[in-house]
Design a protein around this motif. Structure first.
Motif, PDB file in Angstrom:
ATOM      1  N   TRP A 409      36.587 -87.060  44.201  1.00 40.52           N
ATOM      2  CA  TRP A 409      38.031 -86.806  44.072  1.00 40.52           C
ATOM      3  C   TRP A 409      38.773 -87.244  45.328  1.00 40.52           C
ATOM      4  CZ3 TRP A 409      37.924 -81.151  41.727  1.00 40.52           C
ATOM      5  CH2 TRP A 409      37.461 -81.235  40.407  1.00 40.52           C
ATOM      6  N   ASP A 413      41.595 -90.100  45.502  1.00 40.30           N
ATOM      7  CA  ASP A 413      42.940 -89.759  45.950  1.00 40.30           C
ATOM      8  C   ASP A 413      43.381 -90.667  47.099  1.00 40.30           C
ATOM      9  OD1 ASP A 413      45.288 -87.887  46.181  1.00 40.30           O
ATOM     10  OD2 ASP A 413      44.424 -87.610  48.171  1.00 40.30           O
ATOM     11  N   PRO A 416      42.775 -95.199  45.434  1.00 42.97           N
ATOM     12  CA  PRO A 416      42.642 -95.220  43.971  1.00 42.97           C
ATOM     13  C   PRO A 416      42.131 -96.539  43.409  1.00 42.97           C
ATOM     14  CG  PRO A 416      44.955 -95.204  44.628  1.00 42.97           C
ATOM     15  CD  PRO A 416      44.170 -94.973  45.862  1.00 42.97           C
TER      16      PRO A 416
END
Length: 1176
Positions: A409, A413, A416
């Motif tokens: 994640w 973030d 991307p």
């Protein structure tokens, strides 16, 4: 009159009108505003410090100008005073201090220096005022303030007192103020641009500035003082300082008067104090930087390509696997690998990364993927890919997955657009990272692979060899034929090419897939396994003969090297073949035997996969035997059709299975039998599992009926014997019933497996399974569980180990980490060795944490052959092989597997983005409509007429549209000796024989034919007449030569005594097992026949020539996998061929009825025990 109300409204509005209020972050005072401008505001403060730095440098430059313009010979004295004449230095006279106190300063130079001094003085006073916090003495006694006063106040005094304008002022000390201003300026600069990783740069800069200031101060001071001594130029003074500070000390230039000598002493003392402190700070920062790894510069990231590897802890095995696999591809040689790891670098890792091969390409950064500044250091946003690997050695694998998910994640973030390659351990956590470009779930692949190992032997070895990059050079220098062939075929990998761009497949445009696969293999030796339509992104393995090849299709094929790296050499024999075959009708068209071989242009792989010599017409692969004229003619092989003939396609198990099973069951048994249905499992234990059509129970079994060792109200069975299973058991030993275990059951219950071949599955679990897992498995037929461990003999006997064909030992999570590396497998290895001794006929498939520990599987300390293999492994590792462990017998035979060997699947996906999909299709984890599946068939005596692998390829393509991809071969293993008739070697064989069990009676007792995936040679003597004949000759020769070789005979007797002793050990083990079975109330019938052979029986068998009878154990056989062997490879008895069978459901809607009737007729006459094997 009308303006009245408006005026009144205006007055009311004005009384309530809004007032704009300005709010200030700081106090709105004059001092605060100045402080904000000069100190707090980063940009304005930076500009002021830059101006201050420039002023200090200018004063130093003006001092040098003054020295160069100064000429003491013109006279010395105060301004507008009478000048004294210059006198040369004389040893006998005193020091003339006027030469030191007075200089000749030109008026324009004085004016510039005074202006600069005024500006500096005012700025210093202002900063003292703004930074005053109540203690004035702290401000006054700062070194920077004192130096400012020394260099500015005298100049200001000369404005009011002109005679002092020629007074010497040590302006060169401004270099230290310039150094101080530079430090502050860099700090402001880093604050302004938010850089926090430049401590190393700062320290190096400060050290250099300190050295420069020391040299400049010494140079200027000595030059000035020596005006009263031996006049030195500025350059000679600089030369003296450099020679002195470097501790060389030539002595050709020396200070002559004591003030300059004192200054040298002071400067040396200052250097001895200041420089070590600076160096200590620098070394400390350097060591810290070595630990944390520094930065990967933005300039490098924009001009070079790099990938980032994120791991929790970096072990040397993981690192070397990644580097060897990643850099095995030619186009990745210029890539850099940036490792981002939160722990300090391991000593072994540090040692490896210092090797020049890796030190230029691998950058280690200590940091966390959850911190943006660390991702910035790794330049993640410029990376070509990010690999996030889980820490599989953690005791809590769920926690390790959670860390991996957070890393994924965080990277997504921050960057991307950076492609993500994620390794996850538990299948239930997979859906959290489904946004990643490629995900490999370890437990899914592991259990599916172990399950396929039970029905397609050595699937784990097959897949491991396919996903490893190899040149096919392993074992080529070995004297053993099997090692050379096995090593050669291990170089095969999966490649892809667009059909319209391919020389391999271009000519088959518009032809069926099966036709293209057969002829490409016959002509070029490549194995076409699947395609992908341009409009459809899903990959189809063996879509079948109905698929017509198009130029836009992407072809996936198995070969030694990719087509782009191959050169096509046209041989002269082709013209002869064309002439020789011109008059034969069966060779017209595309079926001619070609004469191409492929040579890789890489310089390391030379492929000559086919014997291209001209053969007689009667031995040709496709020749019909009508011309032989003899009564013993071989059956013919039909040619592979360019377009499919729907009436001649064989595989239709799905449609014919139901009716045949019903008919067979009603014939065999009068009692009612539970009917199975085909459908999708109603309860998946986790999100993200691929739905697979399976054999299911019509109604879910109650949880109490799933317990194998305890009866319930529905049945009273308490052991495996009572159930009366018709097929051998598959036992899985695991610590807990994790969700991954579901993927072990699904491939073994898939719809394309014949119902008569379904093996009962027993889960031997250390801990009781949870309800949600039982809910998921209760719909599958013949799946049971019981609590127990493999180190408990009672548990093994209760779960029916003597009726089992395969025992799968799964690596336990609690033992995956150990204080000493590589000791994590100790318990598993010893337990498996115990079972190997207790149940030698059992096929044990073991999962280990560390691949290097597979050498301990089925360990025999005095086995010279294993010792030779160990030396071969070391030699291959020294030669740079990525597959050094491949020649270990347990791995080659598919008996041992380590999930870390599958890490390369994720690494290969960077170059081959289809590898994960193809692997999941082969393992049965995904079922794409129209895509085939992996299965196996056994070569029996009736099939040996086919002779070669190439003819088998044609037979399968023409009859059942199946694509063979490899062979699993089992050979009898004889110890290599220097003398062909060495009695010691033969006695060594006989000793090994004593460990074996004769399992023939057990199999007859159960009334079951040995399954096709048994890794052993058959005990039928007729299958090996040559070996039996040789053993009988050896026995006769021993009796004839007994008198001549008395010493050797004595040795033979001693060996036989040892064998008797070992036989008694075998009996002890047998007695132990039988006693435990009696104690548990289990029938010993299945095990008694094994233990009844006495030592004398064994000796009689050996002397009578039944040597091979006792060699049906794994100890005396070796097995190995041949991926895509050459077409002229001879088939041998008991070879198991890996097949990709087309999807039975692919064309059901079109012609279900006609296929059902035709297939029923064809399969009805076949042997019912080989229902799911291809009929040849």
């Amino acid at each position: 009159m009308s303006t009245g109300p408006h005026a009144e409204d205006f007055s009311v509005d004005s009384s309530f009108s809004q007032v704009q209020v300005e709010f200030y972050v700081n106090e709105n005072t004059f001092k605060e505003r100045l402080k904000l401008f000069f100190i707090k505001n980063q940009r304005s403060s930076l500009r002021i410090r830059l101006f201050n730095f420039s002023l200090k440098l200018l004063t130093c430059l003006l001092y040098i100008v003054r020295v160069l313009l100064d000429n003491p010979e013109e006279g010395i004295g105060c301004w507008e005073c009478e000048k004294q004449n210059y006198t040369a230095f004389n040893q006998s006279t005193n020091i003339n201090w006027s030469h030191i106190f007075w200089v000749d300063r030109k008026t324009p130079l004085w004016a510039v220096q005074v202006s600069i001094a005024l500006i500096s003085f005012l700025e210093t006073m202002l900063l003292i005022y703004l930074s005053y916090k109540g203690n004035i003495w702290e401000q006054i006694f700062r070194i920077s303030f004192i130096l400012e006063m020394i260099n500015t106040v005298p100049f200001i005094i000369t404005i009011f007192w002109p005679p002092l304008r020629n007074l010497f002022i040590p302006v060169f000390l401004n270099c230290w103020l310039a150094k101080y201003a530079l430090e502050n300026m860099i700090n402001d600069l880093h604050r302004a641009i938010q850089r926090t990783q430049s401590a190393m740069f700062n320290q190096v800069l400060i050290l250099i500035c300190t050295l420069l200031c020391l040299v400049f101060t010494g140079t200027c001071g000595i030059q000035h003082l020596e005006r009263a001594g031996e006049k030195l130029s500025l350059f000679k003074s600089f030369y003296f300082c450099i020679v002195t500070f470097s501790t060389v000390g030539y002595g050709d230039v020396t200070p002559k008067i004591w003030p300059s000598q004192l200054l040298v002493v002071i400067m040396i003392c200052v250097a001895l104090v200041v420089l070590p402190l600076q160096f200590e700070e620098l070394v400390y920062l350097w060591m810290e930087r070595q630990k944390s790894g520094g930065n990967y510069s933005r300039h490098r990231a924009q001009t070079e390509k790099h990938v980032v590897l994120c791991v929790s802890s970096l072990k040397i095995d993981l690192l070397m696997d990644f580097l060897n696999e990643f850099y095995a591809h030619p186009r990745l040689q210029d890539y850099y690998v940036v490792i981002l790891c939160p722990t300090e670098m391991d000593i072994q890792v540090r040692r490896v990364l210092q090797i020049p091969l890796w030190s230029q390409r691998v950058i280690y950064l200590q940091g966390s993927a959850l911190k943006d500044q660390d991702l910035m250091r790794a330049k993640m946003d410029n990376g070509e890919a990010c690999f996030i690997l889980s820490s599989r050695n953690e005791v809590d694998r769920t926690a390790a997955d959670h860390q991996t998910i957070l890393r994924a994640w965080a990277v997504k973030d921050f960057a991307p657009n950076c492609p993500l390659y994620v390794q996850i351990l538990k299948p239930e956590n997979k859906f959290h990272v489904k946004f990643a470009d490629h995900v490999v779930c370890e437990e899914e692949c592991k259990y599916a692979m172990l399950a396929l190992n039970c029905v397609c032997p050595a699937t784990s070895t097959l897949i491991t060899l396919l996903v490893h990059t190899s040149r096919g050079q392993e074992g080529q220098e070995s004297p053993e034929q099997w090692q050379r062939m096995y090593g050669r075929c291990s170089g095969n990998e999966v490649y892809h090419i667009r059909m319209g761009d391919s020389k391999f497949f271009m000519e088959y445009e518009g032809k069926s897939f099966t036709y293209a696969a057969f002829h490409a293999h016959k002509k070029y030796g490549v194995c076409l396994i699947g395609i992908r339509r341009e409009e459809n992104k899903s990959i189809l393995l063996n879509p079948g003969p109905r698929h017509i090849m198009a130029a836009s299709d992407t072809c996936f094929y198995i070969n030694i090297t990719k087509e782009e790296n191959s050169a096509f050499i046209f041989k002269q024999e082709e013209k002869q073949k064309k002439k020789g075959f011109a008059g034969r009708g069966s060779y017209d068209g595309p079926s001619r035997l070609p004469v191409h071989s492929i040579i890789a242009s890489m310089g390391t792989v030379a492929m000559d996969l086919q014997n291209t010599e001209c053969r007689p017409a009667n031995s040709s692969k496709l020749a019909l035997p009508a011309e032989n004229g003899s009564g013993t003619r071989r059956p013919s092989i039909a040619p592979v059709l360019e377009l499919a003939d729907t009436s001649s396609l064989l595989p239709c198990d799905l449609l014919s299975d139901q009716s045949e099973d019903e008919m067979t069951q009603s014939d065999e048994e009068g009692s009612a039998v539970v009917e199975y249905v085909k459908g999708y499992p109603p309860n998946s234990p986790y999100i993200g599992s691929s739905p697979t059509l399976c054999h299911l129970l019509p109604e879910k079994a109650p949880f109490c009926c799933l317990r194998l060792d305890k009866g319930c109200k529905h049945n009273s069975f308490e052991d495996a014997k009572a159930y009366g299973f018709k097929n051998k058991l598959i036992i899985v030993s695991a610590e807990t019933a994790g969700n991954g275990l579901y993927n072990f059951i699904v491939p073994l219950r898939a719809y394309y497996r014949s119902r008569k071949e379904l093996n009962p599955i027993v889960l031997l679990l250390d801990n009781k399974p949870e309800h949600h897992f039982l809910e998921a498995i209760c719909c599958f037929p013949m799946v049971y569980y019981m609590e127990g461990t493999i180190d408990n003999l009672d548990s093994l006997l209760q779960c029916g180990i003597i009726y089992a064909d395969n025992l799968v030992v799964v690596d336990k999570e609690s033992t995956m980490s150990a204080e000493e590396d590589y000791m994590a497998d100790a318990k598993t290895i010893v337990n498996v060795q115990t079972m190997f001794r207790l149940f030698p006929s059992l096929s044990i498939i073991t999962e280990l944490t560390h691949p290097s520990n597979m050498r301990f599987m089925q360990f025999r300390a005095k086995d010279s052959y294993s010792l030779a293999l160990s030396k071969l492994e070391k030699r291959e590792r020294e030669n740079g092989s990525n597959l050094a462990f491949m020649f270990r017998l347990p791995f080659a035979a598919g008996r041992v597997f380590s999930i870390s060997m599958l890490d390369t699947l994720l690494y290969q996906s960077f170059v081959k983005d289809y590898m994960i999909t193809i692997t999941r299709l082969l393992l049965g984890l995904d079922t794409t409509p129209g895509s085939g599946y992996l299965c196996a068939m056994k070569i029996t005596e009736d099939d040996l007429w086919i002779r070669t692998y190439g003819r088998l390829f044609q037979k399968l393509c023409s009859s059942s549209a199946e694509i063979p991809i490899g062979i699993y071969r089992t050979e009898s293993h004889m110890f290599a000796t220097s003398e062909p008739h060495d009695i010691r070697a033969q006695s060594q064989i006989s000793i090994n024989v004593e460990d074996c069990e004769d399992t023939k009676d057990v199999k007859e007792h159960w009334g079951i034919k040995t399954s096709h995936h048994r890794n052993s040679c058959s005990s039928d003597q007729s299958e090996h007449p040559l070996l039996r004949r040789k053993s009988m000759q050896w026995a006769r020769r021993l009796s004839r030569k007994g008198n001549k070789h008395s010493s050797k005979t004595a040795e033979w007797i001693s060996q036989q005594r040892l064998s008797l002793y070992r036989r008694s050990e075998r009996q002890e083990l047998s007695e132990l097992v039988k006693n435990r079975m009696k104690h548990l109330g289990l029938p010993t019938t299945g095990y008694e026949d094994v233990a009844n052979l006495t030592a004398s029986d064994v000796m009689n068998r050996v002397n009578l020539g039944y040597l091979q009878d006792e060699m049906n154990d794994h100890q005396n056989t070796l097995s190995y996998v041949l991926i895509n062997p050459p077409p002229d490879t001879r088939l041998e008895l008991n070879d198991i061929v890996y097949l990709i069978r087309s999807d039975p459901l692919a064309h059901v809607a079109n012609d279900g009825h006609s296929r059902k009737s035709s297939c029923s007729n064809k399969l009805g006459s076949g042997n019912p025990e080989t229902r799911d094997e291809t009929q040849l």
